[in-house]
Structure formats: structure tokens, C-alpha cells
Design a protein around this motif. Structure first.
Motif, PDB file in Angstrom:
ATOM      1  N   TYR A  99       0.839  -1.189   0.000  1.00  0.00           N
ATOM      2  CA  TYR A  99       0.000   0.000   0.000  1.00  0.00           C
ATOM      3  C   TYR A  99       0.882   1.249   0.000  1.00  0.00           C
ATOM      4  O   TYR A  99       1.995   1.250   0.519  1.00  0.00           O
ATOM      5  CB  TYR A  99      -0.891   0.053   1.245  1.00  0.00           C
ATOM      6  CG  TYR A  99      -2.045  -0.914   1.242  1.00  0.00           C
ATOM      7  CD1 TYR A  99      -2.266  -1.785   0.189  1.00  0.00           C
ATOM      8  CD2 TYR A  99      -2.923  -0.958   2.323  1.00  0.00           C
ATOM      9  CE1 TYR A  99      -3.330  -2.679   0.210  1.00  0.00           C
ATOM     10  CE2 TYR A  99      -3.984  -1.840   2.353  1.00  0.00           C
ATOM     11  CZ  TYR A  99      -4.178  -2.702   1.303  1.00  0.00           C
ATOM     12  OH  TYR A  99      -5.219  -3.584   1.312  1.00  0.00           O
ATOM     13  N   GLY A 102      -2.588   3.431   4.124  1.00  0.00           N
ATOM     14  CA  GLY A 102      -3.722   2.629   4.573  1.00  0.00           C
ATOM     15  C   GLY A 102      -3.251   1.414   5.333  1.00  0.00           C
ATOM     16  O   GLY A 102      -2.070   1.238   5.650  1.00  0.00           O
ATOM     17  N   GLY A 103      -4.182   0.540   5.617  1.00  0.00           N
ATOM     18  CA  GLY A 103      -3.871  -0.645   6.387  1.00  0.00           C
ATOM     19  C   GLY A 103      -4.160  -0.464   7.864  1.00  0.00           C
ATOM     20  O   GLY A 103      -4.450   0.638   8.349  1.00  0.00           O
ATOM     21  N   ASP A 108       1.947  -1.797   6.953  1.00  0.00           N
ATOM     22  CA  ASP A 108       1.154  -2.152   5.769  1.00  0.00           C
ATOM     23  C   ASP A 108       1.405  -1.223   4.587  1.00  0.00           C
ATOM     24  O   ASP A 108       1.102  -1.591   3.446  1.00  0.00           O
ATOM     25  CB  ASP A 108      -0.342  -2.127   6.114  1.00  0.00           C
ATOM     26  CG  ASP A 108      -0.729  -3.269   7.034  1.00  0.00           C
ATOM     27  OD1 ASP A 108       0.024  -4.260   7.088  1.00  0.00           O
ATOM     28  OD2 ASP A 108      -1.774  -3.166   7.702  1.00  0.00           O
ATOM     29  N   SER A 109       1.917  -0.011   4.811  1.00  0.00           N
ATOM     30  CA  SER A 109       2.043   0.974   3.740  1.00  0.00           C
ATOM     31  C   SER A 109       3.382   1.690   3.817  1.00  0.00           C
ATOM     32  O   SER A 109       4.059   1.678   4.847  1.00  0.00           O
ATOM     33  CB  SER A 109       0.904   1.993   3.817  1.00  0.00           C
ATOM     34  OG  SER A 109       0.977   2.740   5.017  1.00  0.00           O
ATOM     35  N   GLN A 283      -5.669  -1.553  -4.822  1.00  0.00           N
ATOM     36  CA  GLN A 283      -6.020  -1.280  -3.434  1.00  0.00           C
ATOM     37  C   GLN A 283      -4.844  -0.626  -2.714  1.00  0.00           C
ATOM     38  O   GLN A 283      -3.692  -1.018  -2.886  1.00  0.00           O
ATOM     39  CB  GLN A 283      -6.417  -2.581  -2.732  1.00  0.00           C
ATOM     40  CG  GLN A 283      -7.046  -2.383  -1.375  1.00  0.00           C
ATOM     41  CD  GLN A 283      -7.574  -3.687  -0.809  1.00  0.00           C
ATOM     42  OE1 GLN A 283      -7.339  -4.758  -1.362  1.00  0.00           O
ATOM     43  NE2 GLN A 283      -8.301  -3.611   0.296  1.00  0.00           N
ATOM     44  N   GLY A 284      -5.145   0.381  -1.916  1.00  0.00           N
ATOM     45  CA  GLY A 284      -4.102   1.105  -1.217  1.00  0.00           C
ATOM     46  C   GLY A 284      -3.353   2.104  -2.071  1.00  0.00           C
ATOM     47  O   GLY A 284      -2.345   2.655  -1.634  1.00  0.00           O
ATOM     48  N   TYR A 289      -7.314   6.696  -2.162  1.00  0.00           N
ATOM     49  CA  TYR A 289      -7.337   7.768  -1.169  1.00  0.00           C
ATOM     50  C   TYR A 289      -8.059   9.002  -1.710  1.00  0.00           C
ATOM     51  O   TYR A 289      -8.874   9.616  -1.000  1.00  0.00           O
ATOM     52  CB  TYR A 289      -5.912   8.125  -0.748  1.00  0.00           C
ATOM     53  CG  TYR A 289      -5.859   9.253   0.238  1.00  0.00           C
ATOM     54  CD1 TYR A 289      -6.060   9.022   1.599  1.00  0.00           C
ATOM     55  CD2 TYR A 289      -5.628  10.555  -0.183  1.00  0.00           C
ATOM     56  CE1 TYR A 289      -6.034  10.063   2.510  1.00  0.00           C
ATOM     57  CE2 TYR A 289      -5.597  11.604   0.723  1.00  0.00           C
ATOM     58  CZ  TYR A 289      -5.805  11.355   2.070  1.00  0.00           C
ATOM     59  OH  TYR A 289      -5.791  12.387   2.971  1.00  0.00           O
TER      60      TYR A 289
END
Length: 547
Positions: A99, A102-103, A108-109, A283-284, A289
Motif C-alpha cells: 500500500y 492505509g492498512g 502495511d504501507s 487497493q491502497g 485515497y
């Protein structure tokens, strides 16, 4: 004189070996020079943690020989230039979910890793979204990212094809309204005139008016002979309308079949919403966003996410989106990534021996989905920004970044919107309207034939039995049939030169009369009146005189 000599010496000095203080802003401030040297000493020999994610061709990772990750792409070419200049080493770290933002956790990003200071920098082209600036620090602008919309190339242009293409749909609607309304207008105006001036010609009924409008539309004549100037002006107005309409239609049809530009249904992001097109993105990604942020201009597309017409897939490989695009979805992706997808797909089909006209399966909308400046990312308190930006500004302004981004692509645009074929052969889709006209015409004729049979055999018999309609009976005989002629008009030639008509008396010795140098035949009617029939007109020679 001394001032001029000083100026000349100063100019030579600037162009050769001298370094005057007033031409070098770095030397003006000793503090800046000291800070720069301290930063160089700080990073010299240091080991950095560099985060990145899969975004071909700008950045991606591969497994090295010892099991470690090796960074690839434009971002790591730039990073290697920085490494050689400032003498540092690095290891590559990737987020757990690929990502940008996010997460559920920072790992996660990329923005999460940089914001939590778990990495020293992010070697990836990330958009400079205003909320991101409050979380991390961005480098100098490396490029302007352009996100585009890729879709499956349609077989036909959005402008239409065939006989209806030259005019917009609204124009056709107005033409249909004109055809349907002008006939009743003729009947109404002639009826009003006949009531105001009853001694003049009678009004034109609705059925002949419709046939006149339709006949003029296909450039056919009419048996109506208006005598009043008002009616003549009405007829002339419609003829002028048809002449101009036919001229514009013929010119536009020729231009469409030869020089028409291919257009798409999707040209702007708002077309996705208006036409309810299904679209997909990673996604991400920054697209997710922007669409989810109420303060952004593209927030209206979030309604499509809620109703399922738009979705975000967790695909790290861009080619995983191709089956969705083939099924009618629109892919929103970075332009460089889309260009590489289309180029690899084109090369693959070329190796498989597919014809050139069938290699461009996909096409990009002419207008961008969104544009944003991009750069590297550092933690908020990082000292690397001030050191690396001095090199990045030269790489960007010299065009090196742009060269690295496009070096693996052909110099020409890959699979453009208009393929510019050398020939333009008509397809069945172009002539589809002609087939429809034939089918509709035959169907209408069949329906009219069935209607005539029903009216003559059932409805009229029923009306006669109940006495609802009074009608003059015409006697029919096997040997002869009585014709009813209008005595106010000259008799037909077949009554004079062909079959004998009991309404006119023709003596054995035909009487002729010369008027204004022309020879006329004098015919007596049963009412005692005389009619003059031209004898030597060209039409008279079409008949043989019966003696």
C-alpha cells in the motif's frame, strides 16, 4: 578607467579559474557549507533502510542470490547515483500489503513506514497529496504523475457508425419532429385560408400532405398543384429545407467515412459516473485515497464504490487487471505502468503472429484521471532531504529522470486512439441502417397489405350492412367498366386517341383549330361544352389516332 579594467578582469576570472564570492551563494553563508559537510560526513559509510513497493516500471523488487531483496526500476537507478556520490549502503524493505497509504498498522504501507521512522527513506515515486505532507517529508519534485483510464478498444467509435453517424441524436429527433409536424401544418394553414377565402382553392387534406412531405424528403415529386401563393410558399419552404438538409448530410457522411476521428465513450472521469461504467484500481493506491477523501474533487466517484460499480483489487502485478479490462472494466493506473502493459501485450501478440490490426487490444482515454507531483519520501525529522535534493534537482532538470522512465518504451505512442489505417473499407456496421430500412419498409408494406384486406373484407362490409356509410355504387361489367372523370380538367389522351369514352362526342371528321400557331383538336362534351386538345405537342405523338 580603473572601473572598466576591473570589470574585464572579473569577467575573465569568472569564466576560468576564479571563484568570486558574489557569484557563489553557497560561499556567502559559511553555516550552510558547514552543515553540508556535516551531512556528507554523517551519511558516509552509513547503512540505510530503504522502503519501496511494486509499481513497475518505477520501482519493484526481486529476490537476490542470498535471499535478500534487490530493488529495481527508475527509483533505484536514482538511488544508486546517490549511493555512489555519498558512499552509503542500503537494504530494501517492502510493506506487508503493498500500500501507499492505509492498512491496520504502519507496516502495511509506505507512508506508515516512513511516518513511524521504521525506514530511512522511501525509494518510490509517491504523489504529494496535502495530507501526506503532514505525516512525512517529500523530496524535490521528480516528475508529474499522470493517472489515466485504460479500457478495451471498442470496435466502433462513440460518434456512431453507418447512416446515422453524420448527425447528433438530437438533430435526428428534431428532423423526425419536422417530418411529422409539417404535414399537419400544411393542412391546418390551407384549411384556415379556405375558410377565410372560400372562393379560392380548397384545403389540402392530411393524407396528401403527409405524402408530399415524405416524397420531398426522398427527393420525389408530387401530384399536388397548389394555386394559392400561401400554399406555394409552404411547399417551397419544405423543399429548401430538404435541399439544405441533404447537402449537409451528404457532406458529413462522406467526411465520416473517410476522415472521421475515433472517439471513446469515456473521455473524462465524470464519464465513468454519468455512464455508470465499471472501473477498477489498485487497493491502497493514491486513487483510492483521492476517491475516498471528501475534500477532493473526485469524491463523487465514491458513490460508485459504495454501489459496487468500482472496486479496488490487491494486485501487485499489473497484468492481473487485464482479464477485468477484457470483460469491460476501466483500469485507472499510472500512465507509465499502462504504457508498459500495452507495450508488453503488443510484443507478445507480435511474437504469436497475430495480425497487426488486432494487436492493439487496449486504448487509453484522451484525458487524464488526475495529475500530481511525485518524489521520494523521508521521515519528518530526516536530514537526508537537504542532502539528496541537491542531486535530485539536477537529475530532474537535466531530463535524466524522464529518460529513465521512457527508455524501455518505443519513441512513438503505443496503440494510439486513432490507429490511422491506410484504407477505410465499409463494414456491415456502416450499412446496418440500410438493412434496417429494408426490413422496416417490407414490414410496413406487409402490415399495410394486411390492413387493406381487413378493411375491405370485414370492416366495409359491416359498415354497409348497418348503413353507417353512404356511398355511390359503381356498376361493374365484364365487357366494360364506367370511369368517372373530372370534367373540369382536359380529357385524357386515351379517350381521344385510344379507347372511346362515352362522355365525349368525337365526330367522324375531326375538327381542328389553329390558335397562336398551334393546332388543337376541338372536342364536344356531353354537357355541350368544347375542349381544345393539343395535337402536335410531343406528348401527342405517344398515341396513335384511331380512325
Amino acid at each position: 578607467m580603473a572601473t572598466g579594467i576591473d570589470l574585464i578582469i572579473s569577467t575573465v576570472c569568472n569564466a576560468t579559474f576564479c571563484e568570486p564570492i558574489y557569484d557563489n551563494p553557497i560561499l556567502e553563508t559559511t553555516k550552510k557549507e558547514t552543515d553540508s559537510r556535516n551531512l556528507i560526513n554523517f551519511i558516509n559509510g552509513k547503512h540505510l533502510k530503504v522502503a519501496t513497493y511494486d509499481n513497475v516500471p518505477l520501482s519493484w523488487t526481486e529476490n537476490g542470490l542470498n535471499g535478500s531483496l534487490v530493488g529495481r526500476g527508475v527509483a533505484f537507478v536514482i538511488l544508486d547515483i546517490l549511493r555512489q556520490k555519498f558512499n552509503f549502503t542500503y537494504e530494501v524493505v517492502i510493506p506487508e500489503r503493498n500500500y501507499v497509504l492505509g492498512g491496520d498498522k504502519p507496516e502495511d504501507s509506505l507512508i506508515g513506514l516512513a511516518n513511524s521512522s521504521k525506514v530511512d527513506m522511501v525509494a518510490a515515486f509517491l504523489p504529494k497529496i496535502p495530507p501526506f505532507r503532514n505525516m512525512v517529508s517529500f523530496s524535490y519534485d521528480l516528475d508529474e504523475g499522470i493517472w489515466v483510464m485504460m479500457l478495451k478498444r471498442p470496435k466502433e467509435s462513440a460518434a456512431g457508425s453507418g447512416l446515422l453517424a453524420p448527425f447528433h441524436s438530437y438533430v435526428w429527433y428534431l428532423i423526425l419532429v419536422a417530418v411529422l409536424s409539417y404535414g399537419p401544418c400544411i393542412t391546418l394553414l390551407t384549411k384556415i385560408r379556405s375558410k377565410l377565402m372560400p372562393t379560392e382553392e380548397s384545403h389540402i387534406k392530411l393524407s396528401p400532405s403527409f405524402w408530399f412531405v415524405y416524397g420531398a424528403l426522398i427527393k420525389q415529386g408530387t401530384n399536388l398543384a397548389p394555386e394559392a401563393n400561401t400554399t406555394r410558399v409552404l411547399f417551397t419552404t419544405w423543399w429548401l429545407f430538404i435541399i439544405l438538409l441533404s447537402a449537409f448530410y451528404t457532406a458529413n457522411l462522406t467526411a465520416f467515412l473517410t476522415l472521421s476521428k475515433f472517439t471513446l465513450d469515456i473521455e473524462y472521469p465524470k464519464d465513468l459516473y454519468k455512464k455508470n461504467y465499471r472501473w477498477v484500481a489498485a487497493q491502497g493506491s493514491p486513487v483510492q485515497y483521492i476517491v475516498s477523501n471528501p475534500n477532493e474533487d473526485l469524491y463523487y466517484l465514491n458513490a460508485m464504490v459504495k454501489n459496487g460499480r468500482a472496486e479496488f483489487r490487491p494486485y501487485s502485478d499489473d497484468h492481473a487487471f487485464l482479464p477485468l479490462v477484457k470483460n469491460g472494466a476501466v483500469l485507472v493506473k499510472d500512465q507509465l505502468a499502462v504504457d508498459h502493459i500495452m507495450y508488453k501485450d503488443y510484443i507478445r501478440k507480435a511474437k504469436e503472429g497475430i495480425d497487426e490490426v488486432d494487436r492493439c487490444t487496449y486504448v487509453v482515454a484522451p484525458n487524464a484521471f488526475m495529475t500530481m507531483l511525485r518524489g521520494f519520501v523521508y521521515p519528518r525529522d530526516s536530514k537526508l532531504k537537504h542532502l539528496f535534493d541537491r542531486v535530485l534537482v539536477y537529475l530532474s532538470r537535466a531530463g535524466i529522470v524522464n529518460f529513465l522512465q521512457t527508455r524501455d518504451l518505443p519513441s512513438t505512442k503505443m496503440c494510439p486512439l486513432d490507429l490511422q489505417s491506410k484504407d477505410r473499407q465499409l463494414r456491415n456496421s456502416d450499412l446496418l441502417m440500410t438493412y434496417m430500412i429494408m426490413v422496416i419498409g417490407l414490414s410496413a408494406a406487409t402490415a399495410a397489405f394486411i390492413g387493406e384486406i381487413v378493411v375491405k373484407r370485414y370492416i366495409r362490409i359491416k359498415i354497409r350492412r348497418h348503413g353507417k356509410q353512404k356511398r355511390k355504387k359503381t356498376k361493374f361489367n365484364k365487357n366494360h367498366m364506367v370511369h368517372m372523370y373530372d370534367d373540369s380538367r382536359p380529357p385524357p389522351y386515351d379517350s381521344i386517341f385510344g379507347r372511346r369514352n362515352p362522355n365525349y362526342k368525337v365526330t367522324e371528321e375531326l375538327q381542328t383549330k389553329i390558335i397562336n400557331g398551334r393546332e388543337y383538336l376541338v372536342v364536344d362534351t356531353t354537357h355541350g361544352a368544347s375542349r381544345l386538345i393539343p395535337v402536335r405537342t410531343p406528348s401527342a405523338f405517344l398515341y396513335n389516332l384511331e380512325k
